[in-house]
Structure formats: structure tokens, C-alpha cells
Design a protein around this motif. Structure first.
Motif, PDB file in Angstrom:
ATOM      1  N   ILE A  58       0.994  -1.120  -0.113  1.00 57.59           N
ATOM      2  CA  ILE A  58       0.073  -0.049   0.067  1.00 57.59           C
ATOM      3  C   ILE A  58       0.601   1.515  -0.069  1.00 57.59           C
ATOM      4  O   ILE A  58       1.752   1.083   0.943  1.00 57.59           O
ATOM      5  CB  ILE A  58      -0.892  -0.089   1.434  1.00 57.59           C
ATOM      6  CG1 ILE A  58      -2.316   1.206   1.366  1.00 57.59           C
ATOM      7  CG2 ILE A  58      -0.423  -0.191   2.609  1.00 57.59           C
ATOM      8  CD1 ILE A  58      -2.337   1.055   2.677  1.00 57.59           C
ATOM      9  N   GLN A  63     -11.075   1.350  -5.359  1.00 60.37           N
ATOM     10  CA  GLN A  63     -10.738   2.373  -4.087  1.00 60.37           C
ATOM     11  C   GLN A  63     -11.545   3.742  -4.479  1.00 60.37           C
ATOM     12  O   GLN A  63     -11.332   4.577  -4.010  1.00 60.37           O
ATOM     13  CB  GLN A  63      -9.358   2.584  -4.367  1.00 60.37           C
ATOM     14  CG  GLN A  63      -8.517   1.262  -3.523  1.00 60.37           C
ATOM     15  CD  GLN A  63      -7.123   1.376  -3.305  1.00 60.37           C
ATOM     16  OE1 GLN A  63      -6.434   2.272  -4.137  1.00 60.37           O
ATOM     17  NE2 GLN A  63      -5.995   0.553  -3.873  1.00 60.37           N
ATOM     18  N   GLU A  87      -8.171  -3.997  -8.424  1.00 66.72           N
ATOM     19  CA  GLU A  87      -7.970  -3.806  -6.344  1.00 66.72           C
ATOM     20  C   GLU A  87      -7.860  -1.528  -6.420  1.00 66.72           C
ATOM     21  O   GLU A  87      -8.203  -1.428  -5.660  1.00 66.72           O
ATOM     22  CB  GLU A  87      -6.746  -3.579  -6.414  1.00 66.72           C
ATOM     23  CG  GLU A  87      -7.140  -5.250  -6.089  1.00 66.72           C
ATOM     24  CD  GLU A  87      -5.350  -6.163  -5.531  1.00 66.72           C
ATOM     25  OE1 GLU A  87      -4.515  -5.360  -5.055  1.00 66.72           O
ATOM     26  OE2 GLU A  87      -5.344  -7.016  -5.195  1.00 66.72           O
ATOM     27  N   ARG A  88      -7.405  -1.189  -8.110  1.00 69.04           N
ATOM     28  CA  ARG A  88      -7.768   0.035  -8.399  1.00 69.04           C
ATOM     29  C   ARG A  88      -9.476   0.999  -7.940  1.00 69.04           C
ATOM     30  O   ARG A  88      -9.342   1.503  -7.445  1.00 69.04           O
ATOM     31  CB  ARG A  88      -6.873   0.561  -9.033  1.00 69.04           C
ATOM     32  CG  ARG A  88      -6.994   1.666  -9.413  1.00 69.04           C
ATOM     33  CD  ARG A  88      -5.609   2.848  -9.429  1.00 69.04           C
ATOM     34  NE  ARG A  88      -5.238   4.337  -9.309  1.00 69.04           N
ATOM     35  CZ  ARG A  88      -4.893   5.411  -8.901  1.00 69.04           C
ATOM     36  NH1 ARG A  88      -3.248   4.444  -8.980  1.00 69.04           N
ATOM     37  NH2 ARG A  88      -4.652   6.241  -8.856  1.00 69.04           N
ATOM     38  N   LYS A  99      -6.742  -5.613  -0.950  1.00 67.74           N
ATOM     39  CA  LYS A  99      -6.730  -6.376  -1.727  1.00 67.74           C
ATOM     40  C   LYS A  99      -6.847  -7.488  -1.635  1.00 67.74           C
ATOM     41  O   LYS A  99      -7.726  -8.294  -0.273  1.00 67.74           O
ATOM     42  CB  LYS A  99      -5.030  -6.407  -0.526  1.00 67.74           C
ATOM     43  CG  LYS A  99      -4.794  -8.102  -0.969  1.00 67.74           C
ATOM     44  CD  LYS A  99      -3.048  -7.550  -2.292  1.00 67.74           C
ATOM     45  CE  LYS A  99      -3.283  -9.602  -2.589  1.00 67.74           C
ATOM     46  NZ  LYS A  99      -2.926  -8.999  -4.011  1.00 67.74           N
ATOM     47  N   ARG A 105      -8.522  -1.480   4.144  1.00 74.23           N
ATOM     48  CA  ARG A 105      -7.929  -0.842   5.083  1.00 74.23           C
ATOM     49  C   ARG A 105      -9.181   0.475   4.712  1.00 74.23           C
ATOM     50  O   ARG A 105      -9.435   0.831   3.616  1.00 74.23           O
ATOM     51  CB  ARG A 105      -6.398  -0.254   5.123  1.00 74.23           C
ATOM     52  CG  ARG A 105      -6.352   0.956   5.822  1.00 74.23           C
ATOM     53  CD  ARG A 105      -4.850   0.708   5.327  1.00 74.23           C
ATOM     54  NE  ARG A 105      -3.762   2.346   5.611  1.00 74.23           N
ATOM     55  CZ  ARG A 105      -3.191   2.553   6.677  1.00 74.23           C
ATOM     56  NH1 ARG A 105      -2.753   0.567   7.103  1.00 74.23           N
ATOM     57  NH2 ARG A 105      -2.212   3.064   7.366  1.00 74.23           N
ATOM     58  N   GLU A 146      -9.993   2.265   1.923  1.00 74.20           N
ATOM     59  CA  GLU A 146      -8.681   3.183   1.132  1.00 74.20           C
ATOM     60  C   GLU A 146      -7.693   2.474   0.191  1.00 74.20           C
ATOM     61  O   GLU A 146      -7.037   2.699  -0.609  1.00 74.20           O
ATOM     62  CB  GLU A 146      -7.499   3.754   2.093  1.00 74.20           C
ATOM     63  CG  GLU A 146      -6.258   4.703   2.001  1.00 74.20           C
ATOM     64  CD  GLU A 146      -5.447   5.282   2.880  1.00 74.20           C
ATOM     65  OE1 GLU A 146      -5.813   4.677   4.277  1.00 74.20           O
ATOM     66  OE2 GLU A 146      -4.935   5.933   3.307  1.00 74.20           O
ATOM     67  N   ARG A 147      -7.802   1.200   0.845  1.00 78.89           N
ATOM     68  CA  ARG A 147      -7.042   0.361   0.151  1.00 78.89           C
ATOM     69  C   ARG A 147      -7.937  -1.417  -0.443  1.00 78.89           C
ATOM     70  O   ARG A 147      -8.080  -1.579   1.277  1.00 78.89           O
ATOM     71  CB  ARG A 147      -5.183  -0.454   0.541  1.00 78.89           C
ATOM     72  CG  ARG A 147      -4.387  -1.300  -0.026  1.00 78.89           C
ATOM     73  CD  ARG A 147      -4.300  -1.346  -0.980  1.00 78.89           C
ATOM     74  NE  ARG A 147      -3.248  -1.870  -1.945  1.00 78.89           N
ATOM     75  CZ  ARG A 147      -3.398  -2.999  -2.931  1.00 78.89           C
ATOM     76  NH1 ARG A 147      -4.420  -2.943  -3.252  1.00 78.89           N
ATOM     77  NH2 ARG A 147      -2.112  -3.452  -3.118  1.00 78.89           N
ATOM     78  N   GLU A 155      -8.339  -1.518   9.797  1.00 80.99           N
ATOM     79  CA  GLU A 155      -8.207  -2.521   8.871  1.00 80.99           C
ATOM     80  C   GLU A 155      -8.454  -3.930   9.252  1.00 80.99           C
ATOM     81  O   GLU A 155      -8.568  -3.926  10.247  1.00 80.99           O
ATOM     82  CB  GLU A 155      -6.812  -2.339   8.367  1.00 80.99           C
ATOM     83  CG  GLU A 155      -6.021  -3.211  10.021  1.00 80.99           C
ATOM     84  CD  GLU A 155      -3.945  -2.512   9.813  1.00 80.99           C
ATOM     85  OE1 GLU A 155      -3.818  -2.740   8.763  1.00 80.99           O
ATOM     86  OE2 GLU A 155      -3.897  -2.438  10.955  1.00 80.99           O
ATOM     87  N   LEU A 212      -0.403   1.388  -8.665  1.00 81.32           N
ATOM     88  CA  LEU A 212      -1.166   1.532  -7.083  1.00 81.32           C
ATOM     89  C   LEU A 212      -0.638   2.330  -6.992  1.00 81.32           C
ATOM     90  O   LEU A 212      -0.569   2.731  -5.082  1.00 81.32           O
ATOM     91  CB  LEU A 212      -1.399  -0.099  -6.332  1.00 81.32           C
ATOM     92  CG  LEU A 212      -1.818  -1.111  -6.884  1.00 81.32           C
ATOM     93  CD1 LEU A 212      -1.703  -2.515  -5.724  1.00 81.32           C
ATOM     94  CD2 LEU A 212      -3.743  -0.164  -6.362  1.00 81.32           C
TER      95      LEU A 212
END
Lengths: 156, 404
Positions: free
Chosen positions: A59, B50, B46-47, B320, B309, B317-318, B292, A139
Motif C-alpha cells: 500500500i 478504491q 483493486e484500484r 487487497k 483498510r 483506502e486499499r 483495517e 497502485l
């Protein structure tokens, strides 16, 4: 094994080198220095029976690139996350590929998407990212998809 | 060595449902190196996640995979609920369990069919896929769609299941139980299949743990891992079923594990339909604070892991996503090396690889010269080996059992 038995054992083995906290009975987060990563990970794989590296998360944070290794244990709800912060602009971490085969692909993925270099990785080629994106880090926060021009067909 | 050749399989080939390139280096008949190339369908999910709210992300995640729609959306919900520390209402837990087990049933039947196809047993393929269809129909009856239900949301489920269709789902389960029992008996008792698949593509327990394989791939190597039992989510803590384990680690064991999991799933579904509690469906709109969370889910292919997260806004924010195939596919390095070429196809297929999930792809290649064999050749080699065994047993090459 749950957090209550795992945490004292971890603290006894590494003392001040780890900053461990249990978020619940089944989730443990451990902060440590990147240099200690192989030692702590190998201790964990040896002392938590049937534990394995489930995956790792990379991250992009304000102070650096976060690298979180998530370990799960067969037969237990416990998930142990080892967290390290890597300095930008050139984030580097020791590779866990020599410890467990499970680290191989995930480290290549993090290298693709976030540009983290893993020291000691046997085969750090591109894994997931499209060829046309070879020189961007999708990312990272400074990656702007709107301004990205795909160079399709070009070899990297 | 001068007699090394490279065989390329894929990335685009009628045999492979999804784009993936495998390069096999072979010495004569033996595979000495294998390599996968997987960069064809990276979707950047994944992006994308967000840039969507917590309410929208499960809808996006249903589109990661053509099979595991429930898997990824519920796994994300598990992660956010771990962050929040909330329990979902019982009715929502049962609805998630029903959707998850229907998905497991049709996924396992799909694999059994494809495995039959790869070794030249097209009767098994036709059979399994015929039985799979009513499962997808049941999913459609309950949710309005064969794959993407759009039901899971953070804190529960979005809509209720129509109870007027429960009798039809029960009838489907009754029929499926008999059909899959016959299919399982036919496959397990078949001497040709046993000779073809036993001892092929063996993954030892130590290698299984080293590669971190999950789900039926791990359970066929004797590792007792099943998230439904290890960390019960949804309604699994209240249900009875068996975790199927086999010690052998070969392709046959993987087939046995999946086949025997089918009746277990049917049992779970019956329990859920019988005990369906009343009550609210979700916890309403939830504010996700900074923090998280890690969610785990037993997908048909094994443990799915999501890490979320939050920075306190309405978007993660993230996120995975680690799908089970991401750890199962690399185990080919342990199970394919030294194997004859004819066994590679079925060994690769034995972990039920899902490339969409992993990346999000593979091919057999003869090393550094011109390709000596293409995928059709490998498929033919795989089938010829089965037919030769069938002749040795004095049997027709395909299962001589009539479709009912």
C-alpha cells in the motif's frame, strides 16, 4: 493457537524488536523493521504449526510503502500480519521466497504494481501487469489513469 | 541438453477458457521446467475498488470471476465486518450460506466435467454439466440471476430470498443427490480412471504447505484446512457437515475430495432451508471508521482472503484481493516437474485454476526452439493415454454408462 498464547511467545522471542497488538482474539498485527522480516517470518512458520503465508498487501502511504505479510494457520482462525514500512522513493524489502514458495508470486505482484524491490528474490520478472504498463506503477498514488497513454504492441 | 524442447500452451486457445500462457520445457516425454505467463487480463480491480463506496464495492467484486461471485463479495463483507466488529443478522447469515453452497455445487460440477473432458471422458463432461444446470436455475429462482446475485452487502444482504421457491430448490437437491451419487460411484469405481489418475501430479503435504495451497487442493494432500470450520462465517457455526480429507495428493484424490464435497453441500443447503430464521436482513447503512480488517471465505477452490483498510471516508483506502487460484496455480512447479507430457494437462487442471481470479493465464512451450507440440497435441496425448489404458482393461474408451 489464539492471540493470547501467540503474543507472549512472540514477545519473548523478539522483545523490543516487534511491536505486537491483538485487534481481536483472531487478528494479530505486528510492526517490525524490514531487516527483521526474514527472521520473524521464519520463526513464525516454525512455531505456528501448519501456518502459511496467505498473501501480502502493498500500500502506498504518506510516509512510505507499507508491506503487510498475512499469515494464516490451517485449523485456526488466527491471522498474523507482519507490517513493515519501506522508505520511498526506492522501497526495498528482503524477499521471503527462500523461506516459503508462497512468497514467490505475491512479491512479483507487489513489485509490478508498487515498485517494491525484493532483495534475494530468485525471479523478479513482471507477473501480472500488462506489457503496455511496464514502466508505470498503477497502485502508487501519483499514477493518474486519465493521463496514462497505452503503448500497446511495444515489447518491454 | 540438445534434446530439450519448449511447448507453448495458450494464451488464447479453444481448450483454455481463459487467457494464460504456459511454457513447458520437455526432455523427450518428461517435463523438466514449466513457466506461466499471466499478464493478459489484469483488470485493475483493486484500484477500481478504491474509487467506489462500500455499498458499491461488492457489486464490482462479483465481477472478478465468472464463478465465485458470492465468494468475493461475501469475503469483502467479512473483511469490513471484521474491521467494524459487527455480527450480521441470522437470516442474512443463512442467506449468505445458501448462496455460497449453491455456488460450490455448480463450481465442483463444472470442474468434474472439465476434468473428464481433459482426459477424454466426454460422458463425464456431458453428465456433470447436465446436472449443473438445475443448480444455476435454482440460483436464478432465488436471486434473479444465475451468477451475480447482488445480494451481499456490508452488514448483511440487500434483499430477501423468496420462500415460495424453497420447495423447488428442495426438489432440485433431491434429484441432484441421486444423480451425483451415481456419477461419483461411476467415476470412483472405474478401473480406467483409477489407473489414469492415481499417482499422477502428486503434491506432497510438505510442498502443499510450502506453496500455501488451499481448499480441495490442500485437503487432497491431507491438510485439514477449511475456513468454514477454521473461522466460521455466515451460518457455518450452527451447521453440521464433514471436511473431506484424502492423504494421497494426486489428481484422483482431488477429484474424490470435490465429488464427496457435493453431498456435504447438499446437506448444508437442506439444513439452511429447514432452519431459515426470520428477522432483519441487514444492519442498515454503516459508517466505516479508520482501521483495517481481514476477511476469509472458503471459496469452491479454497481460502479467499481480502484485506481492507479504511481512512474514515466512504471508500476503502486499499482493498487487497487474494483469490485461491493465486496460491494453487504455482504449485504446478511441485506437481508437474518430472511428469510425462500426457499428464500435464490434467495436473494443471486438478487445482481447478481460475485465471480471472488469479489475475487474473497459461501455456505449454518446448523451451528454446520452435514449438514442437501445441495444446491440441497435448490434449490428444492425454486422451490417448486414457484410451490405451481402457484397451488394456478391455473396456470401451468412454464410460459405458447411459445418461439418465
Amino acid at each position: 493457537m489464539d492471540a493470547d498464547t501467540f503474543l507472549p511467545a512472540l514477545r519473548e522471542a523478539f522483545g523490543d524488536r516487534v511491536e505486537a497488538a491483538a485487534r481481536s482474539a483472531k487478528r494479530v498485527y505486528v510492526r517490525l523493521d524490514a531487516a527483521d522480516l526474514p527472521e520473524v517470518a521464519s520463526w513464525l512458520l516454525a512455531n505456528l504449526p501448519e501456518s502459511r503465508l496467505a498473501t501480502s498487501t502493498g500500500i502506498d502511504l504518506r510516509d512510505g510503502v507499507g508491506l503487510f505479510h498475512h499469515f494464516t494457520v490451517n485449523g485456526s482462525p488466527l491471522v498474523v500480519t507482519l507490517k513493515v514500512l519501506l522508505a520511498k522513493p526506492d522501497p526495498r524489502a528482503p524477499s521471503l521466497a527462500a523461506l516459503t514458495a508462497a512468497a514467490d508470486w505475491i512479491e512479483r505482484e507487489i513489485h509490478d504494481l508498487l515498485g517494491v524491490s525484493f532483495d534475494g528474490h530468485p525471479d523478479a520478472r513482471r507477473l501480472l501487469k500488462a506489457e503496455a504498463m511496464a514502466d508505470v506503477l498503477p497502485l502508487r498514488r501519483d499514477f493518474d489513469p486519465e493521463r496514462f497513454e497505452e503503448r500497446s504492441g511495444e515489447r518491454s | 541438453m540438445s534434446d530439450r524442447k519448449v511447448i507453448q500452451i495458450g494464451p488464447f486457445h479453444p481448450l483454455l477458457e481463459e487467457p494464460v500462457g504456459f511454457s513447458l520445457t520437455v526432455e523427450g516425454e518428461r517435463v523438466v521446467a514449466i513457466e506461466a505467463r499471466m499478464d493478459y487480463i489484469h483488470k485493475g480491480l483493486e484500484r477500481l475498488a478504491q474509487e467506489r463506496t462500500y455499498d458499491m464495492v461488492p457489486i464490482l467484486l462479483e465481477r472478478i470471476c465468472g464463478i465465485c461471485s458470492v465468494t468475493h463479495s461475501v469475503c469483502f463483507c467479512n473483511a469490513v465486518e471484521d474491521l467494524l466488529g459487527v455480527e450480521i443478522p441470522p437470516r442474512a447469515a443463512y442467506i449468505r450460506t445458501i448462496l455460497g453452497e449453491l455456488e460450490r455445487l455448480h463450481s465442483h460440477l463444472l470442474w468434474v466435467g472439465l476434468a473428464g473432458h481433459f482426459i477424454g471422458y466426454n460422458t463425464v463432461f456431458m453428465w456433470a454439466w447436465k446436472y449443473r444446470e438445475p443448480v444455476c436455475d435454482a440460483f436464478e429462482m432465488l436471486t434473479g440471476h444465475r451468477q451475480n446475485s447482488a445480494l451481499p452487502m456490508v452488514g448483511g444482504v440487500r434483499r430477501d430470498l423468496p420462500e415460495e421457491y424453497f420447495p423447488a430448490v428442495r426438489r432440485m437437491l433431491d434429484e441432484l443427490e441421486g444423480q451425483t451419487a451415481r456419477l461419483t460411484a461411476a467415476v470412483l469405481d472405474d478401473p480406467v480412471l483409477a489407473a489414469r489418475l492415481k499417482g499422477v501430479g502428486v503434491l506432497s503435504p510438505a510442498a502443499a504447505l510450502d506453496f500455501g495451497v488451499v481448499g480441495p487442493t490442500a485437503r487432497a494432500s491431507g491438510l485439514a484446512t477449511d475456513v468454514r470450520r477454521d473461522e466460521p462465517y455466515a451460518a457455518y457455526a450452527e451447521l453440521d457437515w464433514r471436511v473431506i480429507l484424502r492423504p494421497e495428493g494426486d489428481v484422483f484424490a482431488k477429484a474424490v475430495v470435490r465429488l464427496l464435497e457435493i453431498p456435504e453441500s447438499i446437506g448444508i443447503l437442506r439444513q439452511c432451508l429447514d432452519r431459515m430464521p426470520a428477522g432483519p436482513l441487514n444492519l442498515g447503512t454503516l459508517h466505516v471508521p479508520r482501521g483495517e480488517g481481514i476477511g476469509r471465505y472458503e471459496a469452491p477452490r479454497g481460502e479467499d482472503v481480502h484485506y481492507v483498510r479504511s481512512n474514515g471516508t466512504n471508500m476503502p483506502e486499499r482493498l487487497k484481493v487474494r483469490a485461491p487460484s493465486f496460491v494453487n496455480i504455482p504449485s504446478f512447479k511441485a506437481s508437474c516437474l518430472g511428469a510425462p507430457m500426457a499428464d500435464v494437462m490434467i495436473t494443471l487442471a486438478a487445482c481447478d485454476p481460475c485465471y480471472s481470479c488469479t489475475e487474473r493465464a497459461m501455456t505449454l512451450v518446448d523451451g528454446r526452439g520452435a514449438p514442437i507440440a501445441a495444446a491440441p497435441g497435448l490434449l490428444a496425448a492425454s486422451r490417448q493415454r486414457t484410451f490405451a489404458l481402457a484397451r488394456a482393461f478391455g473396456r470401451a474408451p468412454d464410460l459405458d454408462l447411459a445418461l439418465d
